[in-house]
Motif scaffolding. Sequence first.
Motif, mmCIF file in Angstrom:
data_model
loop_
_atom_site.group_PDB
_atom_site.id
_atom_site.type_symbol
_atom_site.label_atom_id
_atom_site.label_comp_id
_atom_site.label_asym_id
_atom_site.label_seq_id
_atom_site.Cartn_x
_atom_site.Cartn_y
_atom_site.Cartn_z
ATOM 1 N N TYR A 1 -1.489 9.174 13.586
ATOM 2 C CA TYR A 1 -0.067 9.160 14.059
ATOM 3 C C TYR A 1 0.125 10.612 13.876
ATOM 4 O O TYR A 1 0.952 11.278 15.003
ATOM 5 C CB TYR A 1 0.704 8.359 13.166
ATOM 6 C CG TYR A 1 2.213 8.596 13.585
ATOM 7 C CD1 TYR A 1 2.833 8.008 14.572
ATOM 8 C CD2 TYR A 1 3.056 9.238 12.892
ATOM 9 C CE1 TYR A 1 4.177 8.219 15.180
ATOM 10 C CE2 TYR A 1 4.355 9.593 13.000
ATOM 11 C CZ TYR A 1 4.991 9.043 14.241
ATOM 12 O OH TYR A 1 6.088 9.241 14.462
ATOM 13 N N ILE A 2 0.114 11.227 12.648
ATOM 14 C CA ILE A 2 0.350 12.711 12.563
ATOM 15 C C ILE A 2 -0.368 13.528 13.434
ATOM 16 O O ILE A 2 0.503 14.485 14.034
ATOM 17 C CB ILE A 2 0.303 12.911 11.072
ATOM 18 C CG1 ILE A 2 1.247 12.537 10.181
ATOM 19 C CG2 ILE A 2 0.454 14.568 11.017
ATOM 20 C CD1 ILE A 2 1.130 12.448 8.523
ATOM 21 N N GLU A 3 -1.441 13.445 13.614
ATOM 22 C CA GLU A 3 -2.132 14.398 14.536
ATOM 23 C C GLU A 3 -1.773 14.261 15.935
ATOM 24 O O GLU A 3 -1.605 15.247 16.728
ATOM 25 C CB GLU A 3 -3.657 13.844 14.513
ATOM 26 C CG GLU A 3 -4.410 14.793 15.356
ATOM 27 C CD GLU A 3 -4.604 16.134 14.856
ATOM 28 O OE1 GLU A 3 -4.844 17.088 15.915
ATOM 29 O OE2 GLU A 3 -4.432 16.512 13.943
ATOM 30 N N ALA A 4 -1.291 12.916 16.620
ATOM 31 C CA ALA A 4 -0.875 12.722 17.734
ATOM 32 C C ALA A 4 0.343 13.409 18.023
ATOM 33 O O ALA A 4 0.662 13.699 19.201
ATOM 34 C CB ALA A 4 -0.935 11.187 18.075
ATOM 35 N N LEU B 1 4.129 2.572 8.779
ATOM 36 C CA LEU B 1 2.553 2.726 8.840
ATOM 37 C C LEU B 1 2.315 2.822 7.218
ATOM 38 O O LEU B 1 2.697 3.692 6.539
ATOM 39 C CB LEU B 1 1.980 3.930 9.563
ATOM 40 C CG LEU B 1 2.374 3.884 11.168
ATOM 41 C CD1 LEU B 1 1.865 5.266 11.646
ATOM 42 C CD2 LEU B 1 1.777 2.731 11.906
ATOM 43 N N SER B 2 1.238 1.957 6.971
ATOM 44 C CA SER B 2 0.636 1.970 5.582
ATOM 45 C C SER B 2 -0.677 2.211 5.494
ATOM 46 O O SER B 2 -1.434 2.142 4.334
ATOM 47 C CB SER B 2 1.221 0.667 4.846
ATOM 48 O OG SER B 2 0.758 -0.270 5.418
ATOM 49 N N GLU B 3 -1.713 2.301 6.499
ATOM 50 C CA GLU B 3 -3.130 2.511 6.448
ATOM 51 C C GLU B 3 -3.223 4.040 6.648
ATOM 52 O O GLU B 3 -2.748 4.776 7.523
ATOM 53 C CB GLU B 3 -3.684 1.888 7.481
ATOM 54 C CG GLU B 3 -3.594 0.367 7.368
ATOM 55 C CD GLU B 3 -4.567 -0.020 6.040
ATOM 56 O OE1 GLU B 3 -5.460 0.424 5.905
ATOM 57 O OE2 GLU B 3 -4.339 -1.284 5.750
ATOM 58 N N THR B 4 -3.876 4.704 5.540
ATOM 59 C CA THR B 4 -4.098 6.076 5.601
ATOM 60 C C THR B 4 -4.629 6.716 7.007
ATOM 61 O O THR B 4 -4.164 7.666 7.511
ATOM 62 C CB THR B 4 -4.793 6.503 4.578
ATOM 63 O OG1 THR B 4 -4.200 6.076 3.272
ATOM 64 C CG2 THR B 4 -5.368 8.230 4.345
ATOM 65 N N LYS C 1 0.855 -1.385 0.021
ATOM 66 C CA LYS C 1 0.005 -0.016 -0.047
ATOM 67 C C LYS C 1 0.893 1.176 -0.006
ATOM 68 O O LYS C 1 1.876 1.361 0.646
ATOM 69 C CB LYS C 1 -0.932 0.126 1.298
ATOM 70 C CG LYS C 1 -1.811 -1.118 1.071
ATOM 71 C CD LYS C 1 -2.900 -0.779 2.479
ATOM 72 C CE LYS C 1 -4.191 -1.950 2.326
ATOM 73 N NZ LYS C 1 -4.824 -1.669 3.411
ATOM 74 N N ILE C 2 0.422 2.250 -0.919
ATOM 75 C CA ILE C 2 0.914 3.560 -0.795
ATOM 76 C C ILE C 2 -0.030 4.487 -0.244
ATOM 77 O O ILE C 2 -1.300 4.333 -0.973
ATOM 78 C CB ILE C 2 1.603 3.998 -2.065
ATOM 79 C CG1 ILE C 2 2.826 2.947 -2.233
ATOM 80 C CG2 ILE C 2 2.021 5.475 -2.139
ATOM 81 C CD1 ILE C 2 3.479 2.934 -3.680
ATOM 82 N N PRO C 3 -0.138 5.564 0.552
ATOM 83 C CA PRO C 3 1.246 5.911 0.851
ATOM 84 C C PRO C 3 1.558 4.998 2.056
ATOM 85 O O PRO C 3 0.989 4.215 2.735
ATOM 86 C CB PRO C 3 0.663 7.487 1.586
ATOM 87 C CG PRO C 3 -0.742 7.562 2.026
ATOM 88 C CD PRO C 3 -1.326 6.349 1.016
ATOM 89 N N CYS C 4 2.875 5.074 2.536
ATOM 90 C CA CYS C 4 3.652 4.449 3.609
ATOM 91 C C CYS C 4 4.558 5.466 4.336
ATOM 92 O O CYS C 4 5.333 5.886 3.563
ATOM 93 C CB CYS C 4 4.400 3.278 3.209
ATOM 94 S SG CYS C 4 5.285 2.350 4.169
#
Length: 55
Positions: free
Chosen positions: A49-52, A40-43, A29-32
């Motif tokens: 993750y980015i928000e945290a 991490l490869s699930e959107t 999967k992409i994005p990763c």
Amino acid sequence: MLSSGIDFEEVAAVPGTDPTSLDKSPLGKIPCIETPRRFLSETGLILAYIEACYP
């Protein structure tokens, strides 16, 4: 993420052309993204993750 000012390195990838890509994203999967702990490869997980990390 461009709009939030978070530094990142973009790596162009074409699914199935890099034999090591399945080490990063087992389902291809992409994005990763690479985090300090794992890839991490699930959107949804990537966004959470980015928000945290960057509220």
